[in-house]
Design a protein around this motif. Sequence first.
Motif, mmCIF file in Angstrom:
data_model
loop_
_atom_site.group_PDB
_atom_site.id
_atom_site.type_symbol
_atom_site.label_atom_id
_atom_site.label_comp_id
_atom_site.label_asym_id
_atom_site.label_seq_id
_atom_site.Cartn_x
_atom_site.Cartn_y
_atom_site.Cartn_z
ATOM 1 N N TRP A 3 -82.349 55.963 45.858
ATOM 2 C CA TRP A 3 -80.901 56.010 46.076
ATOM 3 C C TRP A 3 -80.586 55.670 47.528
ATOM 4 C CZ3 TRP A 3 -76.162 56.720 43.798
ATOM 5 C CH2 TRP A 3 -75.125 57.080 44.643
ATOM 6 N N TYR A 4 -81.317 56.297 48.442
ATOM 7 C CA TYR A 4 -81.092 56.055 49.865
ATOM 8 C C TYR A 4 -81.245 54.572 50.207
ATOM 9 C CZ TYR A 4 -81.154 61.059 51.038
ATOM 10 O OH TYR A 4 -80.844 62.397 51.146
ATOM 11 N N GLU A 5 -82.230 53.943 49.595
ATOM 12 C CA GLU A 5 -82.491 52.527 49.872
ATOM 13 C C GLU A 5 -81.350 51.636 49.397
ATOM 14 O OE1 GLU A 5 -86.173 51.884 47.896
ATOM 15 O OE2 GLU A 5 -87.368 52.998 49.390
ATOM 16 N N GLU A 64 -70.134 51.488 60.765
ATOM 17 C CA GLU A 64 -70.936 51.609 59.553
ATOM 18 C C GLU A 64 -71.501 53.017 59.412
ATOM 19 O OE1 GLU A 64 -71.904 50.098 56.940
ATOM 20 O OE2 GLU A 64 -71.334 47.992 57.155
ATOM 21 N N ASP A 65 -71.905 53.347 58.198
ATOM 22 C CA ASP A 65 -72.493 54.663 57.958
ATOM 23 C C ASP A 65 -73.911 54.593 57.410
ATOM 24 O OD1 ASP A 65 -72.363 55.372 54.682
ATOM 25 O OD2 ASP A 65 -71.093 53.752 55.366
ATOM 26 N N SER A 66 -74.402 53.390 57.083
ATOM 27 C CA SER A 66 -75.709 53.263 56.446
ATOM 28 C C SER A 66 -76.616 52.276 57.179
ATOM 29 C CB SER A 66 -75.549 52.789 54.994
ATOM 30 O OG SER A 66 -75.143 51.425 54.974
ATOM 31 N N PRO A 67 -77.931 52.427 57.023
ATOM 32 C CA PRO A 67 -78.858 51.466 57.616
ATOM 33 C C PRO A 67 -78.649 50.043 57.113
ATOM 34 C CG PRO A 67 -80.021 53.483 57.076
ATOM 35 C CD PRO A 67 -78.634 53.610 56.470
ATOM 36 N N ASN A 68 -78.393 49.860 55.808
ATOM 37 C CA ASN A 68 -78.170 48.513 55.282
ATOM 38 C C ASN A 68 -76.932 47.879 55.896
ATOM 39 O OD1 ASN A 68 -80.310 47.995 53.399
ATOM 40 N ND2 ASN A 68 -79.413 49.488 52.018
ATOM 41 N N GLY A 69 -75.877 48.656 56.020
ATOM 42 C CA GLY A 69 -74.649 48.136 56.602
ATOM 43 C C GLY A 69 -74.799 47.806 58.070
ATOM 44 N N SER A 70 -75.431 48.695 58.819
ATOM 45 C CA SER A 70 -75.607 48.447 60.248
ATOM 46 C C SER A 70 -76.522 47.256 60.491
ATOM 47 C CB SER A 70 -76.162 49.698 60.940
ATOM 48 O OG SER A 70 -77.403 50.083 60.406
ATOM 49 N N LEU A 71 -77.509 47.061 59.620
ATOM 50 C CA LEU A 71 -78.398 45.914 59.766
ATOM 51 C C LEU A 71 -77.636 44.610 59.557
ATOM 52 C CD1 LEU A 71 -81.236 44.922 60.277
ATOM 53 C CD2 LEU A 71 -81.742 45.207 57.841
ATOM 54 N N ALA A 72 -76.675 44.609 58.647
ATOM 55 C CA ALA A 72 -75.842 43.419 58.433
ATOM 56 C C ALA A 72 -75.071 43.077 59.698
ATOM 57 C CB ALA A 72 -74.879 43.653 57.271
ATOM 58 N N ALA A 73 -74.515 44.094 60.350
ATOM 59 C CA ALA A 73 -73.774 43.867 61.592
ATOM 60 C C ALA A 73 -74.690 43.344 62.691
ATOM 61 C CB ALA A 73 -73.105 45.167 62.037
ATOM 62 N N ASN A 98 -72.735 59.912 57.260
ATOM 63 C CA ASN A 98 -72.123 60.989 56.488
ATOM 64 C C ASN A 98 -73.220 61.943 56.017
ATOM 65 O OD1 ASN A 98 -73.237 59.964 53.929
ATOM 66 N ND2 ASN A 98 -71.780 58.294 54.221
ATOM 67 N N ALA A 99 -72.855 62.894 55.189
ATOM 68 C CA ALA A 99 -73.825 63.884 54.730
ATOM 69 C C ALA A 99 -74.992 63.251 53.976
ATOM 70 C CB ALA A 99 -73.133 64.918 53.844
ATOM 71 N N ALA A 100 -74.737 62.137 53.308
ATOM 72 C CA ALA A 100 -75.791 61.485 52.521
ATOM 73 C C ALA A 100 -76.682 60.582 53.366
ATOM 74 C CB ALA A 100 -75.175 60.676 51.382
ATOM 75 N N THR A 101 -76.202 60.157 54.541
ATOM 76 C CA THR A 101 -76.970 59.187 55.343
ATOM 77 C C THR A 101 -77.408 59.710 56.702
ATOM 78 O OG1 THR A 101 -74.952 58.213 56.315
ATOM 79 C CG2 THR A 101 -75.762 57.257 54.246
ATOM 80 N N GLN A 102 -77.035 60.923 57.036
ATOM 81 C CA GLN A 102 -77.289 61.420 58.389
ATOM 82 C C GLN A 102 -78.767 61.530 58.753
ATOM 83 O OE1 GLN A 102 -75.503 65.295 58.662
ATOM 84 N NE2 GLN A 102 -76.591 66.116 56.900
ATOM 85 N N ASN A 103 -79.632 61.650 57.764
ATOM 86 C CA ASN A 103 -81.060 61.773 58.059
ATOM 87 C C ASN A 103 -81.847 60.483 57.849
ATOM 88 O OD1 ASN A 103 -80.902 64.582 58.707
ATOM 89 N ND2 ASN A 103 -80.857 65.070 56.527
ATOM 90 N N LEU A 104 -81.130 59.391 57.556
ATOM 91 C CA LEU A 104 -81.797 58.113 57.365
ATOM 92 C C LEU A 104 -82.092 57.467 58.720
ATOM 93 C CD1 LEU A 104 -79.800 56.621 54.345
ATOM 94 C CD2 LEU A 104 -81.809 58.134 54.350
ATOM 95 N N VAL A 105 -83.032 56.534 58.722
ATOM 96 C CA VAL A 105 -83.447 55.870 59.958
ATOM 97 C C VAL A 105 -82.619 54.603 60.164
ATOM 98 C CG1 VAL A 105 -85.340 54.764 61.195
ATOM 99 C CG2 VAL A 105 -85.783 56.773 59.755
#
Length: 221
Positions: free
Chosen positions: A40-42, A164-173, A185-192
């Motif tokens: 899901w995170y991916e 952005e709030d996610s690694p995929n989104g920030s990578l696009a930028a 957010n609460a779902a992405t705060q611990n992602l790299v």
Amino acid sequence: MIKAVIFDFDGLIFDTETYELESYQIIYKKYNVEFPLQRWYESIGTNFVFDPYENLIHSDTKLDKNEICKERTAIFEDSILQKSPRDGVILYFEQAKELGLKVALASSSTKKWIYRFLEMLDLEKYFDLIYTADDVTEVKPNPELYLKVLEHFGIQPNEAVVFEDSPNGSLAAIRANIPCVVVPNAATQNLVFDHQVAMRINSMAEIDLSELLQKLSLKQI
């Protein structure tokens, strides 16, 4: 000089990601099956790369996917009732307008999905431009959405800022060479997140947009 601010939608403006995750976890728990959290995170910030119902359906062949989908959707719909945009979001929109900046939305979700929530939250009025998955051949982490925004406004990457709030989104930028501020957010705060993100904040309520843009400008010197 910054001329435009570009916002993701899901999880950044309105936290659909956390509400959706919770709805899947509730339905999986009901049937005593472990939810594939890492997969899901991916998928956050891009198109689903897996079927989120797959593990559940495979655990019991008697389960009907359509019925499970309806049940999960009902949980999600109930969870978003009376919910608001994330803290500080509307203030950022208003401050951007006061600063004379263009405001754009660039989302990997479909136009139907985005406009449903924009109407529900009365947010469409804030945007000069809205691009969704329906406007590109590839969504994030491909930079196409952000490159189209730059092209539309006729500006250079260093004349915009992405939120952005996610690694995929920030990578696009990052791939579009646009400075990116991440607001997990609460779902992405611990992602790299990629080390190239320009700044990370917990909420748009913690710093005024003008102050944030000033700090970003100093970083670019």
